[in-house]
Design an enzyme around this catalytic site. Sequence first.
Site, PDB file in Angstrom:
ATOM      1  N   GLU A   1       2.729  -9.511   8.267  1.00 36.50           N
ATOM      2  CA  GLU A   1       1.866  -8.689   8.806  1.00 36.50           C
ATOM      3  C   GLU A   1       1.990  -7.199   8.786  1.00 36.50           C
ATOM      4  O   GLU A   1       3.131  -6.638   8.849  1.00 36.50           O
ATOM      5  CB  GLU A   1       1.870  -8.952  10.393  1.00 36.50           C
TER       6      GLU A   1
ATOM      7  N   CYS B   1       0.792 -13.472  13.966  1.00 38.74           N
ATOM      8  CA  CYS B   1       1.889 -13.016  14.631  1.00 38.74           C
ATOM      9  C   CYS B   1       1.853 -13.633  15.940  1.00 38.74           C
ATOM     10  O   CYS B   1       1.775 -15.079  16.333  1.00 38.74           O
ATOM     11  CB  CYS B   1       2.221 -11.603  14.473  1.00 38.74           C
TER      12      CYS B   1
ATOM     13  N   LYS C   1      -7.262 -10.149  13.894  1.00 37.75           N
ATOM     14  CA  LYS C   1      -6.343 -10.679  14.818  1.00 37.75           C
ATOM     15  C   LYS C   1      -6.968 -10.712  16.249  1.00 37.75           C
ATOM     16  O   LYS C   1      -7.453  -9.883  16.677  1.00 37.75           O
ATOM     17  CB  LYS C   1      -4.881  -9.822  14.759  1.00 37.75           C
TER      18      LYS C   1
HETATM   19  O1  LIG Z   1       5.138 -12.542  20.486  1.00 33.33           O
HETATM   20  C1  LIG Z   1       6.214 -11.956  20.114  1.00 33.33           C
HETATM   21  O2  LIG Z   1       7.198 -12.108  20.504  1.00 33.33           O
HETATM   22  C2  LIG Z   1       5.865 -10.996  19.058  1.00 33.33           C
HETATM   23  C3  LIG Z   1       4.644 -10.512  18.661  1.00 33.33           C
HETATM   24  C4  LIG Z   1       4.488  -9.526  17.770  1.00 33.33           C
HETATM   25  O3  LIG Z   1       5.441  -8.845  17.538  1.00 33.33           O
HETATM   26  C5  LIG Z   1       3.021  -8.897  17.190  1.00 33.33           C
HETATM   27  O4  LIG Z   1       1.858  -9.788  17.447  1.00 33.33           O
HETATM   28  O5  LIG Z   1       3.232  -7.980  16.471  1.00 33.33           O
END
Ligand SMILES: O=C(O)CCC(=O)C(=O)O
Length: 265
Positions: free
Chosen positions: A40, A146, A111
Amino acid sequence: MRASLLQVAVNEDESVEARRLRVAGMVRDQAGADLVVLPELWTTGAFAYEAFGTEAEPLEGPTCEAMAKAARDAGVWLHAGSIPERDPDGPLYNTSLVFSPSGALAAAYRKIHRFGFDQGEAVLMGAGDELVTVRLPQTTLGVATCYDLRFPELFRGLVDAGAETFVVPAGWPERRRSHWTLLAQARAVENQAFVLACGTAGTHAGVPQAGHSIVVDPWGEVLAQAGPGEEVLTVDFDPATVAGTRERFPALKDRVLGLEPPKRR
Ligand SMILES: O=C(O)CCC(=O)C(=O)O
């Protein structure tokens, strides 16, 4: 089927342009793989909030152009991770891109679950509202990004749309590494699907990254896992295992949908 997950180090001592060039070379080196996966927001870093606006680009921008060419040169399907996308008529989005071996943009996924609560991505970017699957010759990919990994209903939606292999680019922080591994295995087991989850290495914006990209099979077994640093994680897997697992242990057929909320007494 051979997949290579490129766990790119995102550090501030490298410019976005230099990293783009370096990553394009890494993709080219994967000729012979069927699918290459990037993390990402690897151009800026997922926590480099101030760079989202300055580095945002449209779908015809420099990262897309470089990745389309790298996919074509290597002759691979390329999930190019995500970029900060500038929509000329809307907000910024955290958008994942999938290129075919001819370099055509096969899919773009904005996203859906934005991370940060009341800061960062959650306030700087818009939310996507469409599930995305991509049909490859060997398997159907379901894409998520993510923080999406924490939302099982999104993955069920992808299963209903035919997904057999989830691809999850991430910029997951080291602080919550145990959740990363646990959630990747949970999404694989409950959906009887492969999970290919590719994170970043390094430290940017003061946030050490978890690395530990992971490939999990439909039985929840970890087929391969990277260490903390920059690494290419290559794994061979058989997508037919999905149908076999779903047939032999048909739990997905026992889903009960539309449950009523508890009645008040
Ligand atoms: O859910 C998490 O602990 C990390 C999520 C995250 O860093 C993101 O989505 O960029």
